[in-house]
Design a protein around this motif. Structure first.
Motif, PDB file in Angstrom:
ATOM      1  N   LYS A  25       1.562 -14.714  -0.345  1.00  0.00           N
ATOM      2  CA  LYS A  25       1.883 -13.361  -0.759  1.00  0.00           C
ATOM      3  C   LYS A  25       1.409 -12.276  -0.310  1.00  0.00           C
ATOM      4  O   LYS A  25       0.256 -12.025   0.143  1.00  0.00           O
ATOM      5  CB  LYS A  25       1.814 -13.485  -2.346  1.00  0.00           C
ATOM      6  N   LYS A  26       2.248 -11.318  -0.028  1.00  0.00           N
ATOM      7  CA  LYS A  26       1.764  -9.751   0.359  1.00  0.00           C
ATOM      8  C   LYS A  26       0.956  -9.216  -0.887  1.00  0.00           C
ATOM      9  O   LYS A  26       1.635  -9.355  -1.971  1.00  0.00           O
ATOM     10  CB  LYS A  26       2.922  -8.823   0.667  1.00  0.00           C
ATOM     11  N   ASN A  27      -0.146  -8.563  -0.693  1.00  0.00           N
ATOM     12  CA  ASN A  27      -0.661  -7.795  -1.834  1.00  0.00           C
ATOM     13  C   ASN A  27       0.038  -6.507  -1.884  1.00  0.00           C
ATOM     14  O   ASN A  27      -0.057  -5.557  -1.041  1.00  0.00           O
ATOM     15  CB  ASN A  27      -2.161  -7.707  -1.679  1.00  0.00           C
ATOM     16  N   ILE A  28       0.726  -6.135  -2.911  1.00  0.00           N
ATOM     17  CA  ILE A  28       1.456  -4.991  -3.084  1.00  0.00           C
ATOM     18  C   ILE A  28       0.693  -4.098  -4.395  1.00  0.00           C
ATOM     19  O   ILE A  28       0.930  -4.603  -5.313  1.00  0.00           O
ATOM     20  CB  ILE A  28       3.030  -5.275  -3.373  1.00  0.00           C
ATOM     21  N   PRO A  29       0.262  -2.941  -4.045  1.00  0.00           N
ATOM     22  CA  PRO A  29      -0.437  -2.270  -5.068  1.00  0.00           C
ATOM     23  C   PRO A  29       0.296  -1.962  -6.165  1.00  0.00           C
ATOM     24  O   PRO A  29       1.666  -1.714  -5.918  1.00  0.00           O
ATOM     25  CB  PRO A  29      -0.740  -0.986  -4.365  1.00  0.00           C
ATOM     26  N   VAL A  30       0.023  -2.190  -7.530  1.00  0.00           N
ATOM     27  CA  VAL A  30       0.796  -2.034  -8.680  1.00  0.00           C
ATOM     28  C   VAL A  30       0.624  -0.450  -9.092  1.00  0.00           C
ATOM     29  O   VAL A  30      -0.510   0.145  -9.010  1.00  0.00           O
ATOM     30  CB  VAL A  30       0.066  -2.715  -9.808  1.00  0.00           C
ATOM     31  N   LYS A  31       1.787   0.249  -9.244  1.00  0.00           N
ATOM     32  CA  LYS A  31       1.904   1.605  -9.663  1.00  0.00           C
ATOM     33  C   LYS A  31       2.234   1.850 -11.114  1.00  0.00           C
ATOM     34  O   LYS A  31       3.316   1.215 -11.375  1.00  0.00           O
ATOM     35  CB  LYS A  31       3.018   2.428  -8.665  1.00  0.00           C
ATOM     36  N   LEU A  32       1.470   2.295 -11.936  1.00  0.00           N
ATOM     37  CA  LEU A  32       1.570   2.188 -13.181  1.00  0.00           C
ATOM     38  C   LEU A  32       2.868   3.192 -13.581  1.00  0.00           C
ATOM     39  O   LEU A  32       3.689   2.739 -14.920  1.00  0.00           O
ATOM     40  CB  LEU A  32       0.350   2.932 -14.126  1.00  0.00           C
ATOM     41  N   SER A  33       2.952   4.214 -12.901  1.00  0.00           N
ATOM     42  CA  SER A  33       4.112   4.980 -13.159  1.00  0.00           C
ATOM     43  C   SER A  33       5.543   4.188 -12.956  1.00  0.00           C
ATOM     44  O   SER A  33       6.768   4.717 -12.783  1.00  0.00           O
ATOM     45  CB  SER A  33       4.208   6.302 -12.275  1.00  0.00           C
TER      46      SER A  33
END
Length: 405
Positions: free
Chosen positions: A397-405
């Motif tokens: 899996k690619k690590n995709i940053p989580v955006k709270l917005s």
């Protein structure tokens, strides 16, 4: 010069610290009862913010959202902000219990008379929070209230209450099934709260069958976790039975339970569960496009990864997926090239497979390389032997940053 840098560093830390405190400074200071008294005097609504120290979305809202000038303007005009810690303050514990807070932060809007207007949980960006506040104001004007009563001290079953207000007593959640069995009216507030935290099949089915009425009475937030779990299970069942129409109908039925943002979050899991049951990759790919599940290529590529492995003998599906990788305008990263190498390999296009895996092995600076080097080398050997049955791939899996917005 060093003194200047030190001064600027201290100044920036001070600004950050003051920003973090802004939300607390603007919040009403006192008990919830005192806040209600003040709200009646000011004729304002109350925005209750249920949080706890260590809650990342809560802290992010205090840092980015509550200090925003537009949020402050809306709050000052129409609201009293009441922030309470659900771990440390009794008012916070009682309010979390009353509204069955399923996550944090949880926001509750009540009018000066104590009538509940709406409830939502999770991170809200500036625009979404302002929209929520304005929606609550309109509902109050139209006298559209939820069915919660005005007291914090209802006769809650012990197994439910212990979830929010710890007394040290041990209560098994199984107690709540007998409690629900004894209720003459399952629509009453305490019965709904007890039902919201349990997974008894009988009462799951009852909640699902009565969902429109329950949303009208208590809002979607209270039952969202329950409905999410039910929907995941049903999605897989529909997949097992190849009942695509039933899946679509369920989506329409449960959609009012979710905000727009949370629908985007949970819908992919429902569709993935349908595929898990059906193994019908053609319908899965069609569902991805129909519901526009993955707005970025990285998200879409991550969703396609397990399908490539799962459908390794389905040349039609593999060719359709391969075309998506080959049509990408942006450069493919190491994970994409690994997946493309797999696609060529499964399709017995060994020359192109060799080119793709060579690109992977030449990208040693990627953070994905070292943990998966043996995987890449094993695929290269299988390609060299031109045998597409030798290699047992794993999904990287690619690590995709989580955006709270």
């Amino acid at each position: 010069m060093k003194k200047i840098f030190l001064y600027l560093a201290i100044l920036s830390m001070g600004i950050f610290y003051r920003q973090a405190l802004n939300a607390q400074e603007k919040a009403f200071q006192g008990t919830f009862a005192e806040c209600q008294t003040q709200a009646k005097k000011d004729n304002k609504l109350i925005l209750i913010d249920l949080y706890f120290v260590g809650c990342i979305p809560c802290a992010q809202m205090d840092k980015e959202v509550f200090p925003d000038a537009n949020v402050i303007k809306e709050l000052n005009k129409n609201y009293l902000l009441y922030k309470t810690d659900v771990m440390k303050e009794m008012d916070g514990k009682k309010l979390a219990r009353k509204y069955g807070a399923p996550g944090f932060p949880t926001f509750v809007v009540v009018n000066p008379d104590g009538q509940t207007i709406l409830i939502e949980s999770g991170f809200f960006s500036v625009n979404r929070l302002i929209a929520l506040l304005q929606e609550a104001k309109q509902r109050d004007k139209a006298q559209q209230y939820l069915a919660f009563n005005k007291t914090l001290d209802n006769p809650y079953p012990a197994a439910y209450s212990e979830r929010f207000i710890k007394t040290g007593e041990k209560h098994d959640f199984a107690e709540l099934e007998s409690y629900l069995d004894q209720q003459e009216d399952l629509f009453n507030e305490t019965a709904i709260l007890a039902n919201s935290v349990t997974g008894f099949t009988k009462y799951n089915n009852w909640a699902y069958n009565n969902l429109p009425k329950l949303i009208n009475m208590y809002g979607g937030n209270l039952l969202r976790n329950k409905i999410t779990n039910i929907a995941k299970a049903r999605s897989k069942e529909f997949g097992n039975r190849q009942q695509l129409d039933s899946l679509h109908n369920m989506f329409k039925y449960i959609r009012p339970t979710f905000t727009d943002r949370l629908w985007d979050v949970f819908l992919p899991s429902f569709i993935t569960n349908y595929y898990t049951g059906s193994k019908d990759a053609r319908s899965y790919l069609a569902l991805i496009d129909q519901y526009k599940l993955y707005p970025t290529w990285d998200e879409r590529s991550n969703a396609l990864g397990p399908i490539i492995i799962d459908q390794s003998n389905n040349s039609t599906i593999l060719q359709a997926i391969r075309s998506q990788y080959l049509e990408q305008q942006q450069p493919l990263d190491i994970v994409d090239n690994y997946r493309l190498a797999l696609l060529h390999y499964y399709l017995q296009d060994y020359d192109n497979a060799a080119k793709s895996i060579a690109i992977v092995l030449n990208t040693s600076t990627s953070p994905y390389f070292s943990p998966n080097k043996n995987e890449f080398l094993a695929l290269q050997k299988a390609i060299e032997k031109k045998d597409n049955t030798l290699f047992k791939a794993k999904d990287i899996k690619k690590n995709i940053p989580v955006k709270l917005s």
